[in-house]
Scaffold this motif. Structure first.
Motif, mmCIF file in Angstrom:
data_model
loop_
_atom_site.group_PDB
_atom_site.id
_atom_site.type_symbol
_atom_site.label_atom_id
_atom_site.label_comp_id
_atom_site.label_asym_id
_atom_site.label_seq_id
_atom_site.Cartn_x
_atom_site.Cartn_y
_atom_site.Cartn_z
ATOM 1 N N SER A 153 -5.361 5.809 3.819
ATOM 2 C CA SER A 153 -6.795 5.648 3.547
ATOM 3 C C SER A 153 -7.294 4.274 3.978
ATOM 4 O O SER A 153 -8.396 4.139 4.516
ATOM 5 C CB SER A 153 -7.058 5.836 2.045
ATOM 6 O OG SER A 153 -6.715 7.143 1.633
ATOM 7 N N MET A 154 -6.464 3.264 3.745
ATOM 8 C CA MET A 154 -6.860 1.898 4.062
ATOM 9 C C MET A 154 -7.087 1.704 5.561
ATOM 10 O O MET A 154 -8.098 1.126 5.979
ATOM 11 C CB MET A 154 -5.792 0.924 3.545
ATOM 12 C CG MET A 154 -6.092 -0.540 3.775
ATOM 13 S SD MET A 154 -5.278 -1.155 5.280
ATOM 14 C CE MET A 154 -3.559 -0.999 4.844
ATOM 15 N N GLU B 282 -2.339 5.535 0.043
ATOM 16 C CA GLU B 282 -3.292 4.429 0.057
ATOM 17 C C GLU B 282 -3.298 3.739 1.420
ATOM 18 O O GLU B 282 -4.353 3.326 1.911
ATOM 19 C CB GLU B 282 -2.961 3.423 -1.045
ATOM 20 C CG GLU B 282 -3.093 3.965 -2.449
ATOM 21 C CD GLU B 282 -4.513 4.367 -2.804
ATOM 22 O OE1 GLU B 282 -5.461 3.816 -2.195
ATOM 23 O OE2 GLU B 282 -4.691 5.222 -3.683
ATOM 24 N N TRP C 140 2.835 3.277 8.256
ATOM 25 C CA TRP C 140 3.419 2.998 6.934
ATOM 26 C C TRP C 140 4.855 2.490 7.084
ATOM 27 O O TRP C 140 5.294 1.618 6.340
ATOM 28 C CB TRP C 140 3.370 4.240 6.056
ATOM 29 C CG TRP C 140 3.609 3.929 4.601
ATOM 30 C CD1 TRP C 140 2.931 3.031 3.831
ATOM 31 C CD2 TRP C 140 4.597 4.518 3.756
ATOM 32 N NE1 TRP C 140 3.429 3.024 2.545
ATOM 33 C CE2 TRP C 140 4.448 3.931 2.470
ATOM 34 C CE3 TRP C 140 5.577 5.492 3.942
ATOM 35 C CZ2 TRP C 140 5.261 4.295 1.395
ATOM 36 C CZ3 TRP C 140 6.382 5.849 2.869
ATOM 37 C CH2 TRP C 140 6.217 5.254 1.611
ATOM 38 N N GLN D 166 -10.275 3.436 6.696
ATOM 39 C CA GLN D 166 -11.497 2.742 6.278
ATOM 40 C C GLN D 166 -11.654 1.389 6.971
ATOM 41 O O GLN D 166 -12.768 0.995 7.335
ATOM 42 C CB GLN D 166 -11.477 2.539 4.760
ATOM 43 C CG GLN D 166 -12.756 1.936 4.212
ATOM 44 C CD GLN D 166 -13.152 2.564 2.905
ATOM 45 O OE1 GLN D 166 -12.519 3.486 2.427
ATOM 46 N NE2 GLN D 166 -14.234 2.087 2.317
ATOM 47 N N SER E 287 -4.594 -0.423 -4.139
ATOM 48 C CA SER E 287 -5.271 0.843 -3.823
ATOM 49 C C SER E 287 -6.606 0.526 -3.174
ATOM 50 O O SER E 287 -7.189 -0.554 -3.391
ATOM 51 C CB SER E 287 -5.491 1.685 -5.083
ATOM 52 O OG SER E 287 -6.439 1.065 -5.948
ATOM 53 N N VAL E 288 -7.090 1.453 -2.355
ATOM 54 C CA VAL E 288 -8.382 1.273 -1.706
ATOM 55 C C VAL E 288 -9.485 1.163 -2.755
ATOM 56 O O VAL E 288 -10.339 0.276 -2.696
ATOM 57 C CB VAL E 288 -8.650 2.440 -0.730
ATOM 58 C CG1 VAL E 288 -10.092 2.403 -0.242
ATOM 59 C CG2 VAL E 288 -7.686 2.375 0.443
ATOM 60 N N ALA E 289 -9.438 2.074 -3.756
ATOM 61 C CA ALA E 289 -10.460 2.034 -4.793
ATOM 62 C C ALA E 289 -10.403 0.726 -5.571
ATOM 63 O O ALA E 289 -11.437 0.142 -5.921
ATOM 64 C CB ALA E 289 -10.282 3.220 -5.743
ATOM 65 N N TRP F 32 0.853 -1.187 0.000
ATOM 66 C CA TRP F 32 0.000 0.000 0.000
ATOM 67 C C TRP F 32 0.894 1.244 0.000
ATOM 68 O O TRP F 32 1.550 1.523 0.997
ATOM 69 C CB TRP F 32 -0.899 -0.001 1.235
ATOM 70 C CG TRP F 32 -1.792 -1.196 1.334
ATOM 71 C CD1 TRP F 32 -1.534 -2.352 1.990
ATOM 72 C CD2 TRP F 32 -3.073 -1.347 0.721
ATOM 73 N NE1 TRP F 32 -2.577 -3.233 1.832
ATOM 74 C CE2 TRP F 32 -3.542 -2.641 1.060
ATOM 75 C CE3 TRP F 32 -3.870 -0.520 -0.071
ATOM 76 C CZ2 TRP F 32 -4.771 -3.127 0.629
ATOM 77 C CZ3 TRP F 32 -5.092 -0.999 -0.506
ATOM 78 C CH2 TRP F 32 -5.535 -2.279 -0.156
#
Length: 337
Positions: free
Chosen positions: A231-232, A228, A247, A235, A275-277, A224
């Motif tokens: 964000s991960m 990312e 990280w 979420q 990526s999260v998306a 990641w």
């Protein structure tokens, strides 16, 4: 030799791969030194690397006087540093001194470097190589035996570790010392002792772990990038247990895993940037992105694509993690934690 006005780190790496097969390698060595003198390196921190490369080229052509001039300049370039880079330069100088018949000077160069054995994994390799050139494998074995003793004593003094490492990863730098010592002892015909037995046990465990890892999910190498990762974990906070709470921890886990896999003989290792998306999109409406099976399947899809990140980069190349720093200054040291 590249014709660029300035030489980049990539140019130096290319020269390292091709110089010995060139029509005039000694001319390349001279041009490398000239590039340092003329300030034609895009990164001034590459000066020592360029001069060591020039020295190695001259050494390979038995131009030992020229090799010594280049390597002495490299050592002077690193004069204010106390790390493995200057150790490698000084070990190269000792190696060239051995080849020049100046054995006492070579040993005087190497002796102060002994403490590096318990600080840097690569020190065992470059010190061992220099001593081997001088026919001093027995000395190398003695130094490594002492380094192993020190590492084991430091380990025993720690309340957080067992007396004997249970895996190569658990052993850390000690594993590299045991391996190098074991191989030298085999080369000089020494019978097995307790340290040799420990080296073989750890190597056997590493091989078994590697075989198991090869059969496991590619999720272990799912990477990641920084944004990312942030964000991960926002979420899906629970995924910090799988990928690291920060990280830095994430990068360190991956680097250690890659080193472990390489130690089992695995080649062609790559990281799989996610990526999260992308994970959400892969899961679709009916899947759960945080589910281990979904993540494993997503990683396998990435492994079948073309966006993998090859590992390892050269020491002076940009780090695989995308930080912009050189690998040797960024994630390479994380494998030693």
């Amino acid at each position: 030799m590249p014709t660029h006005t300035a030489l980049t780190s990539a140019d130096l790496r290319e020269i390292r791969q091709s110089a010995l097969g060139a029509a005039d390698p000694l001319g390349i060595a001279a041009e490398l030194a000239d590039a340092v003198d003329a300030g034609r390196l895009t990164d001034e921190n590459d000066a020592g690397f360029a001069l060591m490369l020039a020295a190695e080229i001259a050494e390979s052509r038995t131009k030992l006087d020229a090799a010594l001039r280049y390597v002495e300049r490299a050592v002077n370039t690193y004069a204010t540093r106390d790390d493995s880079e200057v150790g490698a330069a000084r070990a190269l100088r000792a190696r060239i001194l051995f080849r020049s018949g100046r054995e006492d000077e070579a040993m005087a160069e190497l002796e102060p470097l002994r403490p590096l054995l318990t600080r840097y994994p690569d020190a065992a390799a470059y010190l061992g190589a220099a001593l081997a050139v001088g026919g001093r494998n027995q000395v190398a074995e003695e130094w490594l035996t002492e380094a192993v003793r020190v590492a084991l004593a430091e380990r025993a003094a720690s309340t957080e570790q067992s007396a004997e490492p249970v895996s190569a990863e658990d052993a850390g730098l000690l594993f590299f010392l045991l391996q190098q010592r074991h191989r030298i002892r085999h080369a000089i015909g020494r019978p097995h002792d307790a340290h040799d037995n420990l080296a073989e046990r750890l190597e056997s465990k590493l091989a078994r772990a590697g075989a198991s890892a090869a059969a496991e999910s590619a999720d272990d190498l799912l990477f990641w990038p920084h944004a990312e990762f942030d964000s991960m974990v926002v979420q899906w906070p629970a995924l910090s247990q799988s990928y690291g709470g920060t990280w830095d921890q994430h990068r360190a886990r991956l680097e250690r895993e890659l080193v472990r896999l390489a130690g089992t003989g695995r080649t062609g290792l790559t990281l799989l940037p996610g990526s999260v998306a992308g994970l959400i999109g892969y899961a679709g409406r009916d899947g759960e992105p945080a589910d281990p099976k979904t993540r494993a399947s997503y990683a396998r899809q990435l492994a079948a694509g073309s966006r993998q990140i090859n590992w390892p980069p050269e020491r002076n190349e940009p780090c695989w993690c995308g930080s912009g720093s050189k690998y040797k200054k960024c994630c390479l040291p994380r494998s030693r934690g």
